[in-house]
Design a protein around this motif. Structure first.
Motif, PDB file in Angstrom:
ATOM      1  N   PHE A  66      -0.590  11.446  13.002  1.00 32.16           N
ATOM      2  CA  PHE A  66      -0.893  12.116  11.747  1.00 32.16           C
ATOM      3  C   PHE A  66      -0.416  11.291  10.558  1.00 32.16           C
ATOM      4  O   PHE A  66      -1.122  11.163   9.550  1.00 32.16           O
ATOM      5  N   LEU A  67       0.771  10.711  10.668  1.00 28.42           N
ATOM      6  CA  LEU A  67       1.283   9.861   9.590  1.00 28.42           C
ATOM      7  C   LEU A  67       0.400   8.628   9.404  1.00 28.42           C
ATOM      8  O   LEU A  67       0.145   8.192   8.275  1.00 28.42           O
ATOM      9  N   LEU A  68      -0.075   8.072  10.510  1.00 33.31           N
ATOM     10  CA  LEU A  68      -0.965   6.913  10.434  1.00 33.31           C
ATOM     11  C   LEU A  68      -2.281   7.287   9.770  1.00 33.31           C
ATOM     12  O   LEU A  68      -2.832   6.510   8.986  1.00 33.31           O
ATOM     13  N   LEU A  69      -2.772   8.478  10.071  1.00 31.29           N
ATOM     14  CA  LEU A  69      -4.000   8.948   9.423  1.00 31.29           C
ATOM     15  C   LEU A  69      -3.796   9.096   7.923  1.00 31.29           C
ATOM     16  O   LEU A  69      -4.658   8.697   7.121  1.00 31.29           O
ATOM     17  N   ILE A  95       0.914  -0.233  -0.500  1.00 30.58           N
ATOM     18  CA  ILE A  95       1.314   1.096  -0.033  1.00 30.58           C
ATOM     19  C   ILE A  95       2.358   0.974   1.067  1.00 30.58           C
ATOM     20  O   ILE A  95       3.384   1.666   1.057  1.00 30.58           O
ATOM     21  N   ALA A  96       2.123   0.079   2.019  1.00 32.42           N
ATOM     22  CA  ALA A  96       3.091  -0.112   3.102  1.00 32.42           C
ATOM     23  C   ALA A  96       4.401  -0.678   2.582  1.00 32.42           C
ATOM     24  O   ALA A  96       5.488  -0.246   2.991  1.00 32.42           O
ATOM     25  N   ALA A  97       4.316  -1.640   1.666  1.00 35.20           N
ATOM     26  CA  ALA A  97       5.527  -2.272   1.134  1.00 35.20           C
ATOM     27  C   ALA A  97       6.397  -1.275   0.388  1.00 35.20           C
ATOM     28  O   ALA A  97       7.631  -1.385   0.388  1.00 35.20           O
ATOM     29  N   GLY A  98       5.771  -0.300  -0.258  1.00 38.61           N
ATOM     30  CA  GLY A  98       6.549   0.691  -0.981  1.00 38.61           C
ATOM     31  C   GLY A  98       7.112   1.782  -0.095  1.00 38.61           C
ATOM     32  O   GLY A  98       8.275   2.173  -0.225  1.00 38.61           O
ATOM     33  N   VAL A  99       6.294   2.265   0.853  1.00 39.36           N
ATOM     34  CA  VAL A  99       6.668   3.444   1.637  1.00 39.36           C
ATOM     35  C   VAL A  99       7.528   3.111   2.845  1.00 39.36           C
ATOM     36  O   VAL A  99       8.539   3.779   3.114  1.00 39.36           O
ATOM     37  N   ALA A 100       7.134   2.081   3.606  1.00 36.36           N
ATOM     38  CA  ALA A 100       7.792   1.815   4.887  1.00 36.36           C
ATOM     39  C   ALA A 100       9.312   1.595   4.773  1.00 36.36           C
ATOM     40  O   ALA A 100      10.080   2.202   5.536  1.00 36.36           O
ATOM     41  N   PRO A 101       9.790   0.760   3.837  1.00 36.89           N
ATOM     42  CA  PRO A 101      11.248   0.567   3.758  1.00 36.89           C
ATOM     43  C   PRO A 101      12.011   1.836   3.399  1.00 36.89           C
ATOM     44  O   PRO A 101      13.108   2.078   3.924  1.00 36.89           O
ATOM     45  N   VAL A 102      11.426   2.653   2.530  1.00 40.50           N
ATOM     46  CA  VAL A 102      12.120   3.884   2.117  1.00 40.50           C
ATOM     47  C   VAL A 102      12.189   4.863   3.278  1.00 40.50           C
ATOM     48  O   VAL A 102      13.245   5.447   3.556  1.00 40.50           O
ATOM     49  N   THR A 123       7.130  11.896   3.818  1.00 38.77           N
ATOM     50  CA  THR A 123       6.260  10.723   3.887  1.00 38.77           C
ATOM     51  C   THR A 123       4.979  10.946   3.089  1.00 38.77           C
ATOM     52  O   THR A 123       4.487  10.035   2.431  1.00 38.77           O
ATOM     53  N   GLY A 124       4.448  12.158   3.140  1.00 42.82           N
ATOM     54  CA  GLY A 124       3.243  12.458   2.380  1.00 42.82           C
ATOM     55  C   GLY A 124       3.445  12.295   0.883  1.00 42.82           C
ATOM     56  O   GLY A 124       2.590  11.744   0.182  1.00 42.82           O
TER      57      GLY A 124
END
Length: 246
Positions: A66-69, A95-102, A123-124
């Motif tokens: 679901f998170l991947l979607l 988007i990945a650079a901002g969200v993934a580390p946090v 995450t949403g």
């Protein structure tokens, strides 16, 4: 309950959506159809999520799917808002650079447990913030480069590298993408009471805990959006994310 869901709720919702689309059409804003479609899509999507969220939060494989979607839809939406050509795929990076580390930091420190009921909303919110910042930053940077192409050439004539010349023109415009998040954070509690705060209060949490959670969300969002704008600006100035000439 904040709202009573009944026939009146549906009728008022339909009227508000019609008003938004009608005003956009009368004012020739060019977004009337998009407003109507967005409203109807939101209704269908939220209904679907409401049906499946119970299973998602109880299963780790379904949770990650679901998170991947969510991430994939954000990349597609942001990329297609910025450009119509194949370079839209680069929207995955800011988007990945901002969200993934946090998100990783939250999980590793234990501030957010590896449970769907906590991870999905957090995450949403972060993905949504990164999406907005990526779209605004990318569009503003490309718009500015299109309008001030001569200044880029002048900078190159003075000896600047193309990336640096483009950066001087695009950076101030792209940084405007941070303004909505900044204004929301600066005025929280005075102008607006955001959803996380109100939701926790309605759920029975103390005002202090609700305020702490909302503060956390706002600061995390600023970090995510700053990274997203910086990365999308770099992609634009390096020519990896561009628009085809008219």
């Amino acid at each position: 309950m904040l709202l009573t869901v009944n026939v009146t709720f549906g009728a008022v919702l339909a009227v508000l959506l019609a008003v938004a689309a009608t005003v956009a059409a009368v004012a020739r804003l060019g977004r009337a159809r998009e407003i109507a479609v967005a409203g109807m899509r939101a209704a269908v999507q939220l209904a679907a999520v409401s049906l499946v969220i119970g299973w998602v939060v109880r299963s780790l494989p379904l949770l990650f799917a679901f998170l991947l979607l969510m991430y994939a839809v954000a990349v597609w939406t942001a990329g297609r808002r910025i450009t119509a050509n194949r370079t839209w795929r680069w929207a995955w990076l800011p988007i990945a650079a901002g969200v993934a580390p946090v998100v990783a930091a939250l999980l590793l420190t234990g501030l957010v447990p590896l449970k769907g009921i906590a991870l999905v909303p957090v995450t949403g919110i972060l993905i949504g913030g990164a999406l907005t910042a990526t779209v605004l930053g990318g569009r503003r940077a490309l718009d500015e480069l299109g309008l001030r192409h001569g200044e880029v050439e002048a900078g190159m004539a003075l000896g600047l590298l193309e990336r640096d010349a483009r950066m001087e023109v695009a950076r101030p415009a792209a940084s405007d993408a941070l303004l909505p998040g900044l204004d929301q954070t600066r005025t929280v509690g005075l102008v607006t009471l955001p959803g996380a705060f109100v939701g926790m209060l309605l759920g029975g949490a103390s005002p202090l805990l609700a305020g702490a959670v909302q503060l956390f969300v706002l600061v995390a969002l600023m970090a995510v959006q700053a990274v997203a704008v910086a990365v999308v600006l770099e992609l634009v100035t390096r020519g990896l994310l561009y628009r085809d000439p008219p």
